[in-house]
Design a protein around this motif. Structure first.
Motif, PDB file in Angstrom:
ATOM      1  N   ASP A 116       0.990 -13.342  -7.693  1.00 25.23           N
ATOM      2  CA  ASP A 116       2.298 -13.298  -8.352  1.00 25.23           C
ATOM      3  C   ASP A 116       2.290 -12.373  -9.564  1.00 25.23           C
ATOM      4  O   ASP A 116       3.269 -12.299 -10.300  1.00 25.23           O
ATOM      5  N   GLU A 117       1.189 -11.661  -9.789  1.00 25.24           N
ATOM      6  CA  GLU A 117       1.134 -10.629 -10.812  1.00 25.24           C
ATOM      7  C   GLU A 117       0.485  -9.394 -10.218  1.00 25.24           C
ATOM      8  O   GLU A 117      -0.215  -9.453  -9.204  1.00 25.24           O
ATOM      9  N   PHE A 159      -6.312 -12.136 -16.002  1.00 28.19           N
ATOM     10  CA  PHE A 159      -6.328 -10.701 -15.719  1.00 28.19           C
ATOM     11  C   PHE A 159      -6.714 -10.559 -14.242  1.00 28.19           C
ATOM     12  O   PHE A 159      -7.893 -10.497 -13.905  1.00 28.19           O
ATOM     13  N   GLU A 160      -5.725 -10.522 -13.366  1.00 23.88           N
ATOM     14  CA  GLU A 160      -5.993 -10.579 -11.923  1.00 23.88           C
ATOM     15  C   GLU A 160      -6.489  -9.231 -11.401  1.00 23.88           C
ATOM     16  O   GLU A 160      -5.697  -8.305 -11.216  1.00 23.88           O
ATOM     17  N   GLN A 161      -7.778  -9.142 -11.128  1.00 20.03           N
ATOM     18  CA  GLN A 161      -8.365  -7.912 -10.606  1.00 20.03           C
ATOM     19  C   GLN A 161      -8.467  -8.009  -9.076  1.00 20.03           C
ATOM     20  O   GLN A 161      -9.555  -7.998  -8.496  1.00 20.03           O
ATOM     21  N   SER A 162      -7.331  -8.093  -8.436  1.00 17.89           N
ATOM     22  CA  SER A 162      -7.295  -8.334  -6.982  1.00 17.89           C
ATOM     23  C   SER A 162      -7.983  -7.224  -6.203  1.00 17.89           C
ATOM     24  O   SER A 162      -8.749  -7.498  -5.261  1.00 17.89           O
ATOM     25  N   LEU A 163      -7.727  -5.975  -6.546  1.00 14.90           N
ATOM     26  CA  LEU A 163      -8.280  -4.863  -5.771  1.00 14.90           C
ATOM     27  C   LEU A 163      -9.766  -4.664  -6.072  1.00 14.90           C
ATOM     28  O   LEU A 163     -10.541  -4.309  -5.178  1.00 14.90           O
ATOM     29  N   HIS A 164     -10.166  -4.917  -7.312  1.00 16.85           N
ATOM     30  CA  HIS A 164     -11.597  -4.887  -7.649  1.00 16.85           C
ATOM     31  C   HIS A 164     -12.336  -5.968  -6.856  1.00 16.85           C
ATOM     32  O   HIS A 164     -13.427  -5.728  -6.314  1.00 16.85           O
ATOM     33  N   ALA A 165     -11.756  -7.168  -6.776  1.00 17.02           N
ATOM     34  CA  ALA A 165     -12.384  -8.260  -6.026  1.00 17.02           C
ATOM     35  C   ALA A 165     -12.479  -7.914  -4.544  1.00 17.02           C
ATOM     36  O   ALA A 165     -13.477  -8.214  -3.880  1.00 17.02           O
ATOM     37  N   MET A 166     -11.425  -7.282  -4.002  1.00 17.55           N
ATOM     38  CA  MET A 166     -11.452  -6.847  -2.606  1.00 17.55           C
ATOM     39  C   MET A 166     -12.593  -5.872  -2.365  1.00 17.55           C
ATOM     40  O   MET A 166     -13.364  -6.013  -1.396  1.00 17.55           O
ATOM     41  N   LYS A 167     -12.706  -4.889  -3.245  1.00 14.38           N
ATOM     42  CA  LYS A 167     -13.775  -3.901  -3.079  1.00 14.38           C
ATOM     43  C   LYS A 167     -15.139  -4.559  -3.161  1.00 14.38           C
ATOM     44  O   LYS A 167     -16.031  -4.278  -2.347  1.00 14.38           O
ATOM     45  N   ARG A 168     -15.308  -5.431  -4.138  1.00 20.48           N
ATOM     46  CA  ARG A 168     -16.588  -6.108  -4.303  1.00 20.48           C
ATOM     47  C   ARG A 168     -16.924  -6.958  -3.080  1.00 20.48           C
ATOM     48  O   ARG A 168     -18.072  -7.009  -2.641  1.00 20.48           O
ATOM     49  N   ALA A 169     -15.910  -7.610  -2.513  1.00 14.20           N
ATOM     50  CA  ALA A 169     -16.133  -8.460  -1.341  1.00 14.20           C
ATOM     51  C   ALA A 169     -16.615  -7.658  -0.142  1.00 14.20           C
ATOM     52  O   ALA A 169     -17.405  -8.149   0.677  1.00 14.20           O
ATOM     53  N   ASP A 200       8.051 -17.744  -9.119  1.00 14.97           N
ATOM     54  CA  ASP A 200       8.500 -16.465  -9.623  1.00 14.97           C
ATOM     55  C   ASP A 200       7.301 -15.530  -9.650  1.00 14.97           C
ATOM     56  O   ASP A 200       6.165 -15.944  -9.423  1.00 14.97           O
ATOM     57  N   ALA A 201       7.561 -14.254  -9.899  1.00 12.49           N
ATOM     58  CA  ALA A 201       6.469 -13.283  -9.865  1.00 12.49           C
ATOM     59  C   ALA A 201       6.879 -12.031 -10.623  1.00 12.49           C
ATOM     60  O   ALA A 201       8.065 -11.746 -10.804  1.00 12.49           O
TER      61      ALA A 201
END
Length: 421
Positions: A176-177, A141-151, A300-301
């Motif tokens: 890729d997701e 479950f890729e929480q990319s934007l949550h991780a960015m905010k937390r960082a 692929d993505a």
């Protein structure tokens, strides 16, 4: 984003601040889920092109840090994480903490090179290759934007010192997701009323489509969909607008932030009923939107709709496809976008010559004032395109923007150059 100006047929090829700042913080948000091994290898292979472009004419005073998309099963609005989902999704994951992945040659959790004073030994490329080896064991479950905010959150004291108030900022997401930043961990729960536990829940509840997906129930139906965007009123998912507000508010002027998304193509967008590997029952599945058909099985993505929407909301947003075996071109393009932030006025895109170009001074309110092209005596205020192969690499045809002023310009004025391509 800035409007197209008086002539909509011209494309912006440079956006230049009138105050030079040489400090630049660069945050990479890297998907570390099981399908990302090759894409991380491609990122590392492209880093030399990126840093060579950025440092042509002199390396800025840089901080470079890496976080991963693994936030475990913690929702944005939760005080505690939910129950584990499989062996890879548990707790708060890596919690947006900067990662060096056991590198022994960096003194902090990020790379620092300030006027030649380094916190690492060896080469910058070698050290980046170490911290960009995020692995493929993170939560799916890729929480990319949550991780960015937390960082970037000052309350995350583990990252203290990385984000400088005086520096300009660039964020690069590699995934890729699509983003699955949850508002509440209930979206990861075993509640079968939400559908099978898996990443399609992120699509069903985090995305809506104007054609074929106007509700989460419609999103659950097999069909080709169009006009897809973040579900900004989703119960379980965090709205993308929250992250746009965050990024725009980190600096006095949102134009001081570059946001790059190297992601799956946003279209085509199709849901099919497919049986997962090892399963016996079909279930709604988001179909890959792009495939490179190269020698590697994970080229692929899926459509990166939410991440692309954040890029589109930013004055300096860049979107590129992750479906390639060579990321040098998008990484070079990102470096070209960053160069003006640190006072290197190179064009950010190649243009045909002779070019039809216009320039405008734009203040923080969006008010535009046209600049004339400089004539033989450089009557100010005016602009010209000047060859500079040392400062500006081949990707911008060696051209930089030269601005000639007769009076001082306010700090909130940026200059937009637009040309036919």
């Amino acid at each position: 984003a800035i409007d197209s100006g008086p002539n909509p047929n011209l494309l912006q090829v440079a956006l230049l601040p009138n105050t030079v700042v040489r400090d630049l913080d660069i945050l990479f948000v890297i998907d570390d889920s099981p399908s990302m091994t090759f894409k991380q290898t491609s990122l590392k292979a492209s880093f030399s092109s990126f840093i060579n472009t950025l440092s042509a004419g002199g390396l800025p005073n840089i901080h470079i840090g890496v976080v991963t998309s693994d936030m475990g099963v913690l929702g944005e609005d939760d005080s505690l994480p939910g129950n584990p989902v499989g062996p890879m999704c548990n707790g708060v994951g890596k919690d947006g903490v900067l990662q060096t992945f056991a590198s022994t040659m960096i003194d902090d959790l990020y790379i620092s090179d300030i006027a030649g004073v380094k916190n690492y030994t060896g080469t910058l490329t070698d050290r980046f290759n170490e911290i960009a080896t995020a692995g493929a064991n993170g939560c799916g479950f890729e929480q990319s934007l949550h991780a960015m905010k937390r960082a970037l959150d000052p309350s995350n004291t583990m990252n203290a010192g990385f984000l400088r108030s005086t520096a300009r900022l660039a964020v690069i997401v590699l995934s890729d997701e699509d983003d699955c930043s949850a508002a509440h961990s209930t979206v990861f729960a075993t509640d079968t009323t939400l559908g099978p536990v898996g990443s399609f829940r992120c699509t069903r509840y985090g995305v809506l489509c104007d054609v074929g997906g106007t509700t989460p129930d419609e999103m659950n139906q097999a069909s080709v969909k169009d006009g897809c965007h973040s579900n900004e009123t989703a119960t379980y998912m965090t709205d993308v607008g929250r992250y746009a507000t965050l990024l725009k508010g980190l600096k006095p002027d949102p134009r001081e932030v570059v946001f790059g998304a190297i992601i799956g193509n946003t279209a085509p967008f199709e849901v099919k009923d497919l049986t997962p590997p090892g399963g016996t029952t079909s279930q709604p599945t988001l179909v890959h939107s792009c495939e490179d058909f190269g020698p590697n099985s994970d080229e692929d993505a899926d459509p990166g709709v939410r991440i692309a929407q954040l890029a589109a909301a930013m004055p300096q947003g860049v979107i590129a496809s992750v479906c390639t075996d060579n990321l040098s071109t998008p990484m070079t393009d990102l470096a070209l976008r960053m160069k003006p932030l640190v006072g290197d006025n190179c064009l950010q895109q190649a243009i045909q010559q002779p070019a039809v170009c216009e320039a405008f001074d734009i203040d923080a309110s969006g008010a535009m004032t046209g600049l004339a092209a400089c004539d033989a005596v450089n009557t100010p205020p005016c602009f010209s395109l000047t060859p500079d192969p040392t400062l500006c690499p081949v990707g911008s045809q060696n051209l930089k923007v030269t601005l000639v002023r007769d009076t001082a310009v306010a700090a909130d004025v940026w200059t937009s150059v637009r040309c036919t391509l």
